[in-house]
Structures are given as C-alpha cells and as structure tokens.
Scaffold this motif. Structure first.
Motif, short mmCIF file in Angstrom:
data_model
loop_
_atom_site.label_atom_id
_atom_site.label_comp_id
_atom_site.label_asym_id
_atom_site.label_seq_id
_atom_site.Cartn_x
_atom_site.Cartn_y
_atom_site.Cartn_z
N ILE A 64 51.67 -54.07 -33.41
CA ILE A 64 51.16 -52.70 -33.27
C ILE A 64 51.17 -52.01 -34.62
CG2 ILE A 64 51.48 -50.49 -32.11
CD1 ILE A 64 52.88 -52.00 -29.83
N ASP A 65 50.00 -51.58 -35.06
CA ASP A 65 49.85 -50.89 -36.34
C ASP A 65 49.63 -49.41 -36.05
OD1 ASP A 65 49.31 -50.08 -38.90
OD2 ASP A 65 47.66 -51.48 -39.26
N VAL A 132 55.99 -53.87 -35.38
CA VAL A 132 55.36 -52.55 -35.46
C VAL A 132 55.27 -52.19 -36.93
CG1 VAL A 132 55.52 -50.10 -34.88
CG2 VAL A 132 56.19 -51.83 -33.19
N ILE A 133 54.12 -51.68 -37.34
CA ILE A 133 53.87 -51.35 -38.74
C ILE A 133 53.57 -49.86 -38.88
CG2 ILE A 133 52.32 -51.75 -40.72
CD1 ILE A 133 51.80 -54.58 -39.40
N ALA A 156 60.36 -50.31 -27.75
CA ALA A 156 59.17 -51.12 -27.50
C ALA A 156 59.27 -52.53 -28.08
CB ALA A 156 57.92 -50.44 -28.07
N LEU A 157 60.17 -52.72 -29.05
CA LEU A 157 60.32 -54.02 -29.71
C LEU A 157 61.11 -54.99 -28.84
CD1 LEU A 157 61.13 -52.89 -33.36
CD2 LEU A 157 59.15 -54.27 -32.69
N VAL A 158 60.70 -56.25 -28.83
CA VAL A 158 61.48 -57.29 -28.19
C VAL A 158 62.68 -57.62 -29.09
CG1 VAL A 158 59.44 -58.22 -27.04
CG2 VAL A 158 60.14 -59.16 -29.27
N LEU A 163 60.33 -53.56 -37.45
CA LEU A 163 59.54 -52.41 -37.85
C LEU A 163 59.38 -52.48 -39.37
CD1 LEU A 163 58.18 -49.63 -37.59
CD2 LEU A 163 60.49 -48.62 -37.56
N ILE A 164 58.14 -52.46 -39.84
CA ILE A 164 57.84 -52.54 -41.27
C ILE A 164 57.23 -51.21 -41.70
CG2 ILE A 164 56.60 -53.78 -43.08
CD1 ILE A 164 56.48 -56.18 -41.12
#
Length: 246
Positions: A64-65, A132-133, A156-158, A163-164
């Motif tokens: 996800i961006d 996620v970005i 939301a992250l597994v 996260l970047i």
C-alpha cells in the motif's frame, strides 16, 4: 518516471495572491520533474524504498502506497515482487491519480491493483499489508492526526510487515537547521530553480508541510506499536527510515 515529464514551472511566475500548496492538475503534470529537482537523491531514495519493499513483501498480501502521487514507486517495485501481491495506491488528489493511471498504462502495468481517492486525515480502510509506503507524505499529515494514522498502519500490517517512510526533517539540534536549509536551497539553485521559485514554493508549503525531527518520528512510530525502527538514508534535512511490526 514518465518518458517526457513536464518541466516544473509551477512557481516561475510571480503569484499576486499566495495560497497554500495544493496537488492539483498543474502540480500533477510537473510532479516527476519537481521531485527529481527538489528532493536530493530522489532516484536513489526510490531505489532504496523498492529494495526494502521487495525484501519484505509477502505473497498474497498487499503493498500500500499512501500518497502514491504519479505511481513511480509502484511501477519501480512491480518487477521485483510476486504477481500474487496486490498493489494499492492512495492519494487525496484526483489529478495525481489520473496521472498515475496514465503512467501505469504507459508502463503496461498488468498486476492486480487499485487506486483510491482518500484523505489520510479521515477514516482509511487498509488491511492485509506486508508493506506500507509513505514517501514524502507523512510530512503533509497534520501533526494531530499522525499518531492515529501510524496506529492504523500498524494494525493493517501482517506480522513481519514494514512501514517505509521518506521525509523532510528538522535537525536534532536547531543550531544546524539554518545551515541545512541553506544547503538545500543551494541544491535547488544548482537544479536551475530561480530565487522567485524557491521563495514562492517555500511560502506555499509553510502551512502544509510540517517536518519533525528524526527522533520525534521514531518516538511516534514506537508509540504506534513498532518495536524496530531504523534510519536508512540521511541528507541534511531529508531522511528515510523503516519500521517493522513483530
């Protein structure tokens, strides 16, 4: 990048009634040139984001961006991850998403993807993400909403997801801020921006781009739940960092 990006002339003419910076059609059309000339080592930052994202993207999840702009990151990442990974690009500018869609078609982008028009200050539905970005995006989220957004991303992250973030930042010691900003404007001058363009863009961004110190970013990431946070890029008042969910 688009094969023939429009040259950034957004602030080249004197603006009689200055207003806050907006990602409308004019900015969207010139955005690729704007970031290449305005963000030090932008192409290298993109390469590093893609490298890190590819390392952590997991099969049957989503990348996800948030603040996907013209889709540069999605296009760059596409060849490096499994085809069963779905891409989601989110932006609050319809004009940016229109430009993004055109670039994806130009790149013959065949992956399962979705482009979502959404304001990160409001409710955002994201889930099943391994990456996620936030590339030059969190700095535009009003401070009062940043921790809520980061908690939403964390949830939301597994497990093992990342996260970047790439951000404009403040120096840890305010003594250095003036010099770092001076070096940054020197960089823009080397990229053929005029004094008028530099000053007018600075004024337009003053109320909408609010940078934090690197340590402040790390603090809110850890408060959001991330146990592991690391800096992967630093150039004066620009930085890149990554956070991992256990």
């Amino acid at each position: 990048m688009s094969k023939n990006p429009q040259v950034d002339k957004v602030f080249s003419e004197e603006i009689k009634k200055p207003s806050d910076f907006k990602f409308g059609a004019t900015v969207a059309n010139a955005f690729d040139d704007m970031v290449e000339r305005s963000v030090p080592f932008y192409n290298e930052i993109q390469r590093m984001i893609i490298e890190l994202a590819a390392e952590h993207a997991m099969p049957h999840t989503q990348v996800i961006d948030l603040g996907c702009s013209t889709g540069t990151t999605m296009i760059g990442l596409d060849p490096h991850v499994a085809k069963n990974i779905r891409f989601v690009g989110v932006d609050d500018s319809a004009e940016m998403l229109k430009k993004c869609e055109a670039k994806l078609k130009e790149a013959r982008f065949e992956r399962n993807y979705e482009l979502v028009l959404a304001d990160l200050h409001n409710e955002l539905q994201i889930e099943n993400a391994s990456v996620v970005i936030l590339c030059l995006t969190l700095q535009f989220v009003r401070p009062i909403y940043r921790e809520r957004l980061l908690r939403k991303i964390y949830n939301a992250l597994v497990p093992g997801g990342v996260l970047i973030i790439s951000e404009k930042i403040l120096a840890e010691d305010s003594l250095f801020n003036r010099n770092f900003i001076k070096y940054y404007y020197d960089y823009k001058r080397r990229n053929q921006y005029s004094e008028l363009e530099i000053s007018q863009k600075r004024e337009a961004l003053e109320n909408v781009l609010i940078p934090y110190k690197l340590s402040e970013n790390f603090k809110i990431l850890k408060e959001a739940g991330f146990q592991h946070v690391e800096n992967f890029f630093k150039w004066y008042n620009f930085s890149g960092f990554i956070a991992i969910k256990n």
